[in-house]
Design a protein around this motif. Structure first.
Motif, PDB file in Angstrom:
ATOM      1  N   ALA A  58      56.525  30.371  22.406  1.00  0.00           N
ATOM      2  CA  ALA A  58      55.616  31.795  22.091  1.00  0.00           C
ATOM      3  C   ALA A  58      56.613  32.681  22.393  1.00  0.00           C
ATOM      4  N   PRO A  59      58.244  33.122  22.133  1.00  0.00           N
ATOM      5  CA  PRO A  59      58.866  33.987  22.913  1.00  0.00           C
ATOM      6  C   PRO A  59      58.734  35.137  23.090  1.00  0.00           C
ATOM      7  N   PRO A 110      50.167  35.865  10.796  1.00  0.00           N
ATOM      8  CA  PRO A 110      49.273  36.298  11.670  1.00  0.00           C
ATOM      9  C   PRO A 110      48.010  36.085  11.562  1.00  0.00           C
ATOM     10  N   VAL A 111      47.143  35.939  11.518  1.00  0.00           N
ATOM     11  CA  VAL A 111      46.010  35.696  11.388  1.00  0.00           C
ATOM     12  C   VAL A 111      45.088  36.530  12.475  1.00  0.00           C
ATOM     13  N   ALA A 155      47.583  45.419  15.502  1.00  0.00           N
ATOM     14  CA  ALA A 155      48.223  44.531  14.933  1.00  0.00           C
ATOM     15  C   ALA A 155      49.582  43.547  15.201  1.00  0.00           C
ATOM     16  N   PRO A 156      49.571  42.750  15.456  1.00  0.00           N
ATOM     17  CA  PRO A 156      50.790  41.655  15.466  1.00  0.00           C
ATOM     18  C   PRO A 156      51.829  42.436  15.962  1.00  0.00           C
ATOM     19  N   PRO A 157      52.398  42.218  17.367  1.00  0.00           N
ATOM     20  CA  PRO A 157      53.784  42.783  18.208  1.00  0.00           C
ATOM     21  C   PRO A 157      55.151  41.781  17.203  1.00  0.00           C
ATOM     22  N   PRO A 158      55.938  42.991  17.295  1.00  0.00           N
ATOM     23  CA  PRO A 158      57.416  42.202  16.572  1.00  0.00           C
ATOM     24  C   PRO A 158      57.914  41.026  16.556  1.00  0.00           C
ATOM     25  N   ALA A 201      54.881  38.777  14.670  1.00  0.00           N
ATOM     26  CA  ALA A 201      54.981  39.183  13.260  1.00  0.00           C
ATOM     27  C   ALA A 201      56.327  38.802  12.464  1.00  0.00           C
ATOM     28  N   ARG A 202      57.246  39.270  13.282  1.00  0.00           N
ATOM     29  CA  ARG A 202      59.179  38.496  12.905  1.00  0.00           C
ATOM     30  C   ARG A 202      59.074  36.911  12.403  1.00  0.00           C
TER      31      ARG A 202
END
Length: 230
Positions: free
Chosen positions: A142-143, A205-206, A216-219, A222-223
């Motif tokens: 997970a970079p 993302p869940v 919120a999911p970080p970028p 999310a990307r």
């Protein structure tokens, strides 16, 4: 020598010996280290083969790498290392890219990329190297997550078993291309033949059900939605 000292660079070509020689389907063999790295970089789960208490075990686990070593969780393997510090292990990484559907069942196959790494692992005990190895492992899967989430505490580091395995001895195979019976007698059967590709993509993302609203999911997470894995 300090265990955390950086090893010497590895040669650009993979070694050929009794354990790495391609005996079957030699045309699928690859001898470039860059091709090994490409297979490793395309995934993050490996299978660790080790003998524990006299019995063979193959354990799936996550990994990360640098230019010379593979780092992986290895609590099961550590039991074997305690009994026999010089015991060899075998680590494999495989990506299935699809099916080869031929005119005859005999000629069916799988398109894939695979790597096999042999060697004697060592348990990482140096705190700095363990932290670096865990960072490589985390960033490989997970970079961006290492700098986003809380990092391991001293207690957590002490409770974590991390193995380092040299990438010096490895072999690679890649199977690709169409069925091989297009010019034989079965070509007259009128049966469809070709490749059925297989791809894996990341989903949306869940959130954890206990996560407070508004986070919120970080970028960097999310990307990945909709992108290909491997």
């Amino acid at each position: 020598m300090n265990q955390s000292a950086k090893p010497s660079p590895l040669p650009a070509s993979l070694p050929v010996n009794d354990r790495t020689r391609h005996r079957r389907l030699r045309e699928q063999g690859r001898l470039g280290r860059a091709e090994l790295e490409a297979v490793l970089d395309a995934g993050f789960v490996c299978h660790l083969g080790v003998v524990v208490d006299g019995h063979p075990m193959v354990v799936p686990t996550v990994y990360g790498r640098d230019d010379t070593q593979l780092y992986l969780h290895g609590s099961v393997a550590s039991r074997s290392l305690a009994a026999d510090p010089q015991a060899s292990v075998c680590v494999t990484v495989t990506h299935v890219d699809g099916l080869i559907l031929a005119r005859s069942v005999f000629e069916h196959g799988v398109t894939y990329r695979s790597a096999m790494i042999h060697g004697v692992p060592r348990t990482v005990t140096d705190p700095d190297e363990k932290l670096r190895g865990l960072r490589l492992l985390t960033e490989h899967a997970a970079p961006g997550q290492w700098d986003y989430a809380r990092r391991p505490s001293r207690k957590e580091l002490a409770a974590t078993t991390l193995l380092a395995l040299s990438l010096a001895e490895a072999s690679v195979k890649v199977a690709e291309g169409p069925p091989e019976d297009g010019t034989g007698p079965d070509a007259e059967l009128g049966v469809w033949a070709g490749n059925l590709p297989l791809t894996t993509t990341w989903g949306a993302p869940v959130a954890d059900p206990l996560l407070p609203a508004g986070i919120a999911p970080p970028p960097h997470i999310a990307r990945r939605d909709g992108t290909r894995q491997g």
